[in-house]
Scaffold this active site. Structure first.
Site, PDB file in Angstrom:
ATOM      1  N   CYS A   1       0.700  -1.260  -0.438  1.00  0.00           N
ATOM      2  CA  CYS A   1      -0.417   0.395   0.030  1.00  0.00           C
ATOM      3  C   CYS A   1       1.228   1.239  -0.081  1.00  0.00           C
ATOM      4  CB  CYS A   1      -0.505  -0.250   1.642  1.00  0.00           C
ATOM      5  SG  CYS A   1      -1.369  -1.702   1.283  1.00  0.00           S
TER       6      CYS A   1
ATOM      7  N   HIS B   1      -3.301   8.211   5.336  1.00  0.00           N
ATOM      8  CA  HIS B   1      -4.307   7.080   5.151  1.00  0.00           C
ATOM      9  C   HIS B   1      -4.979   6.411   5.193  1.00  0.00           C
ATOM     10  CE1 HIS B   1      -2.336   3.122   3.105  1.00  0.00           C
ATOM     11  NE2 HIS B   1      -2.291   2.441   4.824  1.00  0.00           N
TER      12      HIS B   1
ATOM     13  N   GLU C   1      -2.843   6.035  13.575  1.00  0.00           N
ATOM     14  CA  GLU C   1      -2.754   6.848  12.536  1.00  0.00           C
ATOM     15  C   GLU C   1      -3.268   8.280  13.540  1.00  0.00           C
ATOM     16  OE1 GLU C   1      -3.827   6.955   8.426  1.00  0.00           O
ATOM     17  OE2 GLU C   1      -2.561   8.255   7.731  1.00  0.00           O
TER      18      GLU C   1
ATOM     19  N   LYS D   1      -9.644   7.941   0.623  1.00  0.00           N
ATOM     20  CA  LYS D   1     -10.411   6.334   0.151  1.00  0.00           C
ATOM     21  C   LYS D   1     -11.668   6.162   0.955  1.00  0.00           C
ATOM     22  CE  LYS D   1      -5.794   4.311   1.354  1.00  0.00           C
ATOM     23  NZ  LYS D   1      -4.780   5.261   1.533  1.00  0.00           N
TER      24      LYS D   1
ATOM     25  N   HIS E   1      -9.016   1.658  -1.258  1.00  0.00           N
ATOM     26  CA  HIS E   1      -7.264   1.599  -1.361  1.00  0.00           C
ATOM     27  C   HIS E   1      -6.973   0.809  -2.579  1.00  0.00           C
ATOM     28  CE1 HIS E   1      -4.454   1.261   0.695  1.00  0.00           C
ATOM     29  NE2 HIS E   1      -4.912   0.423   1.372  1.00  0.00           N
TER      30      HIS E   1
ATOM     31  N   PHE F   1       1.224  -2.997   4.858  1.00  0.00           N
ATOM     32  CA  PHE F   1       1.142  -4.314   5.208  1.00  0.00           C
ATOM     33  C   PHE F   1       2.676  -4.230   5.186  1.00  0.00           C
ATOM     34  CE2 PHE F   1      -2.698  -6.448   4.081  1.00  0.00           C
ATOM     35  CZ  PHE F   1      -4.100  -5.532   5.203  1.00  0.00           C
TER      36      PHE F   1
END
Lengths: 406, 84
Positions: A165, A297, A308, A329, A334, A393
């Protein structure tokens, strides 16, 4: 010590679930239009538990390529080339010699040619048919970078960046550093993803992190992420070259930071997130108080959004309460390896126009996510400097810092 | 305890960190040290063993299953509805 050049953006290109151009993408971001809807790319009889995604709708490759070209281009490369062409057209730049050999092509992708991979697996395991001859060069992770270099005539350093990502943010950051140090004179950088295949969606379902309805970052009752797809590309140049050729300068990239959590494979770590942001600020020689907008994010999972928020508090201290930190997003889902580039385009246009795009589908506050996420409606505000965050990830984090160019 | 309950507990035991000699129905998954990845793997193992589909979203994990007993009754219910 090598020279240090200021790095500006002179071209943008987008293929997204809410528009196949920068103009339509940005217009729909400002209007708070959702690109999330029923999955149509997976044909019957294949059944999914997950019913929604943010698909790039009505994308007709024949509008962009000749029929004989398409057999060598996975959907992920089609998106990449279309977005790169738009960015180069906007930059109004011609890659003659010697600029061609001094131009880098650095393209992030999380999963590469998933459509080709899926098709190949089906032919091999299920249909027991022979395999298409271009399967390998279509599915390889560097295919989008290679195809952009070929279609656009870019002969300098070219490669793919894979950090799930965070791929596109890493790609743009690397291009920025190469330009700043004078290693190249121009770069096309960004990310692309086309991961909405049956096999890929089944694998995402198995992680149990997907929202059944829509993506609601930082909201109460959020239920996870929604997968998206698309591509976004930037043309980056040193300021002196852009000014010399009279280019329209869209914004300036001023800092890039990266970090690894070295902790859990999937659980986010606020310490790693904070280190990426702090190192982007240090690289930009900005202090936290200089930032007005963060493109978060913000995946909409319980875990990411809480971590976050903690990381933003750790980095910005009291100033965190003054930030606008939205997640686009909520509108485009995403898009994994393309997400960072789609979000950097949003960040640069937010700076240029003084408008923070919203976090839509927001139902109300979650006490664990107590920052201003610009809920449900875009906001006109003065933005001089901004961050764009990407956290992958595998615990790989990246953040870009940008400034309004005036 | 039913065969299903014993099967569920065996799977949970395989995901639990060392230091929990005996698992009780009243044990909370959180107290057993089951982290998000362990929980998702536990759900997969349960689905494979009992050939069922467990509706589970890691984002709602805290509201879906608190205790071992809640997992057992959910699996028993799904196995039962499959048989009927």
């Amino acid at each position: 010590m090598s020279d240090v050049y200021r790095v500006v953006v002179t071209g943008l290109g987008v293929v997204s679930p809410i528009g196949h151009s920068v103009a339509s993408y940005w217009e729909n971001l400002k209007l708070g239009i959702s690109g999330i809807g029923p999955i149509t790319l997976v044909p019957k009889p294949y059944e999914l538990v997950q019913k929604v995604a943010a698909e790039v709708k009505d994308f007709d490759p024949l509008k962009h390529f000749e029929e004989r070209q398409i057999s060598a281009l996975d959907r992920v490369s089609q998106f990449a080339v279309v977005a790169a062409r738009e960015a180069i057209a906007q930059a109004a730049i011609t890659f003659d010699m010697p600029l061609s050999v001094r131009t880098a092509t650095i393209i992030g992708t999380g999963a590469g040619g998933q459509t080709t991979q899926d098709e190949n697996s089906r032919r091999v395991y299920q249909d027991k048919k022979r395999v298409f001859p271009l399967t390998i060069p279509k599915l390889m992770a560097n295919a989008p970078a290679s195809q952009i270099s070929m279609y656009c005539g870019l002969r300098g350093p070219a490669f793919a960046v894979a950090s799930a990502c965070a791929s596109a943010t890493h790609a743009i950051g690397l291009a920025f550093h190469m330009l700043r140090s004078g290693l190249v004179d121009c770069a096309v950088a960004g990310g692309t993803e086309a991961c909405l295949t049956f096999g890929s969606l089944r694998a995402w379902e198995a992680m149990r992190v997907m929202a059944p309805d829509t993506c609601r970052p930082f909201s109460m009752n959020r239920a996870g992420m929604v997968l998206g797809e698309g591509a976004a590309m930037l043309v980056l140049e040193p300021l002196n070259r852009a000014e010399a050729r009279g280019a329209d300068i869209l914004g300036e990239i001023v800092g890039f930071g990266m970090s690894a959590d070295a902790a859990d494979l999937i659980s986010p770590d606020e310490g790693g997130m904070a280190r990426a942001m702090l190192s982007a600020l240090a690289d930009a020689r900005l202090s936290p108080e200089d930032i007005q907008y963060v493109n978060a994010h913000g995946t909409g999972t319980t875990a990411n959004d809480v971590a976050e928020t903690k990381a933003l508090h750790a980095v910005f201290g009291k100033h965190a309460g003054k930030l606008a930190a939205s997640s686009t997003k909520s509108m485009v889902g995403h898009a994994l390896g393309a997400a960072g580039a789609l979000e950097m385009v949003a960040t640069l246009l937010a700076l240029r126009e003084g408008i923070a795009p919203p976090t839509i589908s927001y139902l109300g506050p979650d006490p664990a996510c107590d920052l201003d996420c610009v809920p449900n409606a875009a906001r006109a505000m003065s933005i001089e400097a901004a961050l764009s965050n990407s956290f992958a990830f595998g615990g790989l984090n990246a953040a870009l810092a940008a400034k309004r160019f005036s | 305890m039913s065969d299903v309950a014993n099967g569920v507990i065996a799977i949970i035991a395989s995901k639990v960190r060392v230091g929990h000699p005996k698992i009780e129905l009243s044990d909370r998954l959180e107290d057993l040290g089951l982290e998000s990845l362990d929980a998702v793997e536990m759900i997969f193992d349960l689905e494979e063993k009992f050939d069922i589909q467990i509706p589970y979203n890691a984002n709602n994990a805290r509201t879906e299953f608190n205790t071992v007993g809640e997992v057992v009754s959910a699996v028993e219910q799904l196995v039962g509805s499959k048989a009927s």
